[in-house]
Design a protein around this motif. Structure first.
Motif, mmCIF file in Angstrom:
data_model
loop_
_atom_site.group_PDB
_atom_site.id
_atom_site.type_symbol
_atom_site.label_atom_id
_atom_site.label_comp_id
_atom_site.label_asym_id
_atom_site.label_seq_id
_atom_site.Cartn_x
_atom_site.Cartn_y
_atom_site.Cartn_z
ATOM 1 N N UNK A 175 157.398 70.059 37.449
ATOM 2 C CA UNK A 175 158.400 69.082 37.865
ATOM 3 C C UNK A 175 159.595 68.911 36.715
ATOM 4 N N UNK A 176 159.427 69.634 35.630
ATOM 5 C CA UNK A 176 160.084 69.255 34.557
ATOM 6 C C UNK A 176 161.670 69.260 34.637
ATOM 7 N N UNK A 177 162.185 70.185 35.224
ATOM 8 C CA UNK A 177 163.624 70.491 35.257
ATOM 9 C C UNK A 177 164.222 69.007 36.108
ATOM 10 N N UNK A 178 163.351 68.613 37.159
ATOM 11 C CA UNK A 178 164.061 67.425 37.781
ATOM 12 C C UNK A 178 163.688 66.249 37.021
ATOM 13 N N UNK A 179 162.472 65.948 36.234
ATOM 14 C CA UNK A 179 162.175 64.752 35.602
ATOM 15 C C UNK A 179 163.315 64.738 34.293
ATOM 16 N N UNK A 180 163.854 65.833 33.669
ATOM 17 C CA UNK A 180 164.657 65.899 32.592
ATOM 18 C C UNK A 180 166.230 65.752 33.027
ATOM 19 N N UNK A 181 166.537 66.629 33.882
ATOM 20 C CA UNK A 181 168.063 66.717 34.237
ATOM 21 C C UNK A 181 168.473 66.131 35.733
ATOM 22 N N UNK A 182 167.238 65.870 36.452
ATOM 23 C CA UNK A 182 167.636 65.184 37.726
ATOM 24 C C UNK A 182 168.302 63.944 37.989
ATOM 25 N N UNK A 183 168.789 63.641 39.022
ATOM 26 C CA UNK A 183 169.213 62.356 39.367
ATOM 27 C C UNK A 183 167.974 61.354 39.804
ATOM 28 N N UNK A 184 167.849 60.272 39.084
ATOM 29 C CA UNK A 184 166.536 59.548 39.327
ATOM 30 C C UNK A 184 166.922 58.429 40.072
ATOM 31 N N UNK A 185 166.146 57.735 41.181
ATOM 32 C CA UNK A 185 166.285 56.600 41.815
ATOM 33 C C UNK A 185 165.036 55.940 41.962
ATOM 34 N N UNK A 186 164.935 54.815 41.435
ATOM 35 C CA UNK A 186 163.687 53.941 41.805
ATOM 36 C C UNK A 186 163.651 53.100 43.083
ATOM 37 N N UNK A 187 162.749 53.514 43.754
ATOM 38 C CA UNK A 187 162.669 52.898 44.993
ATOM 39 C C UNK A 187 161.911 51.719 45.522
ATOM 40 N N UNK A 199 163.325 61.963 42.544
ATOM 41 C CA UNK A 199 164.343 62.838 41.494
ATOM 42 C C UNK A 199 164.921 63.905 42.350
ATOM 43 N N UNK A 200 166.203 64.021 42.478
ATOM 44 C CA UNK A 200 167.028 65.069 42.865
ATOM 45 C C UNK A 200 167.538 65.960 41.914
ATOM 46 N N UNK A 201 167.456 67.206 42.219
ATOM 47 C CA UNK A 201 168.000 68.339 41.475
ATOM 48 C C UNK A 201 168.252 69.550 42.286
ATOM 49 N N UNK A 202 169.711 70.092 42.387
ATOM 50 C CA UNK A 202 170.226 71.151 42.876
ATOM 51 C C UNK A 202 169.650 71.119 44.593
ATOM 52 N N UNK A 203 169.669 69.984 45.236
ATOM 53 C CA UNK A 203 169.419 69.851 46.508
ATOM 54 C C UNK A 203 168.120 69.768 46.947
ATOM 55 N N UNK A 204 167.099 69.585 45.904
ATOM 56 C CA UNK A 204 165.857 69.324 46.095
ATOM 57 C C UNK A 204 165.648 67.846 45.752
ATOM 58 N N UNK A 205 164.562 67.320 46.487
ATOM 59 C CA UNK A 205 164.232 65.843 46.098
ATOM 60 C C UNK A 205 162.827 65.817 46.044
#
Length: 205
Positions: A175-187, A199-205
């Motif tokens: 999960x590291x790429x998304x954790x470090x560089x992804x868009x974060x949303x607290x739900x 966490x969203x990154x490169x179209x994946x969530x």
């Protein structure tokens, strides 16, 4: 340090096992002021500018006094068995807010031991997993699983806990790429005891 800091750092600063230097554990409860710790920080960075320093602080009300004198603030919330694992989120999210003010990174030092003082038992695998993801939702940039190797507690004698800790490492690595560089949303932030994030990154969530 149980040996002189300059000699120790000079001896080991090029060793590949060194991740960071700790100028002193939980200084706020041992009578060491922020100014004293900042002096140690300056000494360490002069001796070894290529490694981080990290400072473990156990009292949230003391974060502001130490956060601007270290590369990494590393709180150590140990809730099991006396408090809810939500303590990990409450403590680390407060540290993260303090860290943002000074561009200081935050690592979570998570409980992976038991049988000491009021910590009558170690976390269950489920509790360790919950603390890990609560820490990630609190926006830590690193995790240390704290255990003892002093003859009174040996994590390998608790095979379920040991297996859980080892399994979490490759899971977080994935999960590291998304954790470090992804868009974060607290739900959800504790509503009815529920915490959730995305966490969203490169179209994946």
């Amino acid at each position: 340090f149980t040996a002189p800091r300059p000699a120790t750092i000079e001896r080991y600063r090029d060793h590949p096992a060194v991740l960071a230097w700790n100028p002193g554990d939980e200084p706020s409860i041992h009578g060491h002021s922020g100014d004293e710790m900042f002096g140690r920080y300056d000494e360490m960075k002069h001796l070894d500018p290529n490694h981080l320093t990290y400072m473990v602080i156990c009292r949230p009300d003391q974060f502001a006094h130490y956060v601007h004198g270290t590369d990494v603030l590393a709180p150590d919330p140990y809730p099991v068995p006396n408090r809810s694992v939500e303590m990990a989120y409450e403590t680390l999210s407060r540290a993260a807010r303090e860290g943002e003010l000074w561009e200081t990174s935050v690592w979570g030092v998570l409980q992976c031991f038991g049988g000491y003082g009021s910590w009558e038992r170690p976390p269950t695998p489920e509790e360790l997993r919950a603390m890990t993801y609560l820490a990630l939702m609190a926006r830590v940039r690193g995790i240390i699983y704290y255990t003892y190797g002093d003859g009174n507690f040996e994590v390998k004698e608790h095979p379920e806990l040991w297996t859980a800790a080892k399994a979490l490492v490759p899971e977080i690595e994935m999960l590291k790429p998304a954790l470090l560089d992804g868009e974060f949303e607290m739900l959800a932030e504790g509503e009815d005891g529920v915490y959730a994030a995305a966490w969203a990154l490169d179209g994946d969530r």
